[in-house]
Write an enzyme that holds these catalytic residues in place. Sequence first.
Site, PDB file in Angstrom:
ATOM      1  N   SER A   1       0.843  -1.191   0.000  1.00 58.76           N
ATOM      2  CA  SER A   1       0.000   0.000   0.000  1.00 58.76           C
ATOM      3  C   SER A   1       0.872   1.233   0.000  1.00 58.76           C
ATOM      4  O   SER A   1       2.059   1.194   0.318  1.00 58.76           O
ATOM      5  CB  SER A   1      -0.879   0.013   1.241  1.00 58.76           C
ATOM      6  OG  SER A   1      -0.056   0.240   2.369  1.00 58.76           O
ATOM      7  N   LYS A   2       0.227   2.334  -0.359  1.00 59.59           N
ATOM      8  CA  LYS A   2       0.930   3.585  -0.517  1.00 59.59           C
ATOM      9  C   LYS A   2       1.607   4.034   0.774  1.00 59.59           C
ATOM     10  O   LYS A   2       2.643   4.689   0.746  1.00 59.59           O
ATOM     11  CB  LYS A   2      -0.068   4.645  -0.972  1.00 59.59           C
ATOM     12  CG  LYS A   2       0.559   5.649  -1.902  1.00 59.59           C
ATOM     13  CD  LYS A   2      -0.474   6.532  -2.528  1.00 59.59           C
ATOM     14  CE  LYS A   2       0.215   7.703  -3.161  1.00 59.59           C
ATOM     15  NZ  LYS A   2       0.735   7.530  -4.450  1.00 59.59           N
ATOM     16  N   ARG A   3       1.005   3.653   1.892  1.00 57.92           N
ATOM     17  CA  ARG A   3       1.532   4.122   3.172  1.00 57.92           C
ATOM     18  C   ARG A   3       2.999   3.734   3.386  1.00 57.92           C
ATOM     19  O   ARG A   3       3.731   4.432   4.038  1.00 57.92           O
ATOM     20  CB  ARG A   3       0.673   3.596   4.318  1.00 57.92           C
ATOM     21  CG  ARG A   3      -0.101   4.706   5.001  1.00 57.92           C
ATOM     22  CD  ARG A   3      -1.162   4.146   5.899  1.00 57.92           C
ATOM     23  NE  ARG A   3      -2.179   3.428   5.122  1.00 57.92           N
ATOM     24  CZ  ARG A   3      -2.615   2.224   5.410  1.00 57.92           C
ATOM     25  NH1 ARG A   3      -2.129   1.580   6.447  1.00 57.92           N
ATOM     26  NH2 ARG A   3      -3.532   1.639   4.677  1.00 57.92           N
ATOM     27  N   GLN A   4       3.400   2.603   2.813  1.00 57.64           N
ATOM     28  CA  GLN A   4       4.765   2.158   3.082  1.00 57.64           C
ATOM     29  C   GLN A   4       5.712   2.425   1.921  1.00 57.64           C
ATOM     30  O   GLN A   4       6.752   1.800   1.799  1.00 57.64           O
ATOM     31  CB  GLN A   4       4.766   0.677   3.455  1.00 57.64           C
ATOM     32  CG  GLN A   4       4.010   0.446   4.746  1.00 57.64           C
ATOM     33  CD  GLN A   4       4.306  -0.911   5.348  1.00 57.64           C
ATOM     34  OE1 GLN A   4       5.378  -1.464   5.187  1.00 57.64           O
ATOM     35  NE2 GLN A   4       3.336  -1.463   6.051  1.00 57.64           N
ATOM     36  N   GLY A   5       5.372   3.345   1.067  1.00 55.21           N
ATOM     37  CA  GLY A   5       6.292   3.662  -0.032  1.00 55.21           C
ATOM     38  C   GLY A   5       5.522   3.870  -1.319  1.00 55.21           C
ATOM     39  O   GLY A   5       4.297   3.875  -1.322  1.00 55.21           O
TER      40      GLY A   5
END
Length: 480
Positions: free
Chosen positions: A254-258
């Site tokens: 997911s976007k949250r981790q990169g």
Amino acid sequence: MSQEVRVRFAPSPTGFVHIGSLRTALFNYLFARHHGGKNILRIEDTDQTRKVEGAVENLISSLGRLGITFDEGPETGGNHGPYYQSERLNIYREYCEQLLASGHAYYAFETQDELDEMRRLQQLEGKQTMYDRRGRDLSDDEVNEKLASDAPRVIRLKVPLGEEVRFNDLVKGNIKIDTDIVDDQILLKSDGFPTYHLANVVDDHLMNITHIIRGEEWITSVPKHILIYKALGWDVPLMAHVPLILNPDKSKLSKRQGDVAVEDYLQKGYLKEALVNFIALLGWNPGEGEEKEFFSMEELTKEFTLDKVQTSGAVFNIDKLNWMNNAYIKNYDIDKLADISMPFFKGTGIDMNDKDRVKKILSAIRVYLNKLNEIPEHVELFAATEVTIKEETLLEHLTSETSKKAFASLSEKIEALDFLTADNYKLAISEVQSETGIKGKALFKPVRIALTGSENGPELPAIAEILGKDKVIEFLKRWH
Ligand code: GLU
């Protein structure tokens, strides 16, 4: 395979290409090429609320940059178009009518409030939340009456109860599911648009798709799809659901981790060959052990088979991507590397029109680059008009008597040259050694600090050549 292989990539365009979509597109491309078949692009754009201007063009060009091309699709054309689902609405309606007529589908008229209430009660009772199939009990008269009114209407699949749906996924193996827990899926929405399920099945059939290769997140839809194929009297294509891509903590990527958009990676200076190589290995490896890590597109095409796709999730490891990109950068044709690196030299003070110089700089620094957007920090020293000594403790190496002697001798040798190259720099250094008796670290370390301000970095002869005679002399003069 006797029949021509036809696969499709069927994205809903959202404006950028997710890493997971890239992997699906790549696997389909490789599979088609491996079997000499056709790769088809179909745009699943029936959800008009999610429409993004320019998304399809962007998708085709991003994939094209990576070497993933299509034999049929919105830009290429083909005999099975149109390739935008939004241009095929009549087709879906026609098949939906057919399902109604044959008793495999029915009208339902619940309002959103009624559906919400149904769901709420099911949750309270701890039941599976699904449509309770109440529309099946309406008489023909009741249906006609509702149709004549302005009640909202959808068409739902009439799932045959008490049966078992079985299929053999080429990656996940045998799967069976009781039809009693399969929802009476909406096929045609109240706005007249088809759902993903209906449009997907109709198109895969009409486009003669032989193999459906897509992400594991779609596997729960398969029983519904199989029931639709059967209701329409069609063969079910073969299916392969490829494992999810996971963050290192095993959560779904997911976007949250990169970054998750392919465009972000290209923009940061990951080489297309490295990206393709890395993405191909997310859930696939041809070897028994995993000795082989580097594959060109040609090799991937030759080796790609679905039986080597792994069943469990594939971790996206950015360190591995960096390592792989660095390996590609180190071995890349220097001329081509200079061409693709040009944008990253902007604002560094290095003259981009001087390609020879850019090539020399790249040759000196490329071992340090994990990605091309790191170029500016490594070229600083080549564009500098004066040297900043990075740490105070380094000063003592510049001011000692031995260092001064070495600098004076080296300046003199270089002064005598017409032109400074890496080779004649090496000669000058060995002359300094024999003349002054200063050698090894006592010589190299002060010179490096005087020329670059730091203790480590690229090979000194290469640095000297790139800086040129005048700058080298000027930087040495400061200390003697
Ligand atoms: N439109 C779906 C997506 O966005 C397609 C899934 C499939 O391949 O069936 O991925």
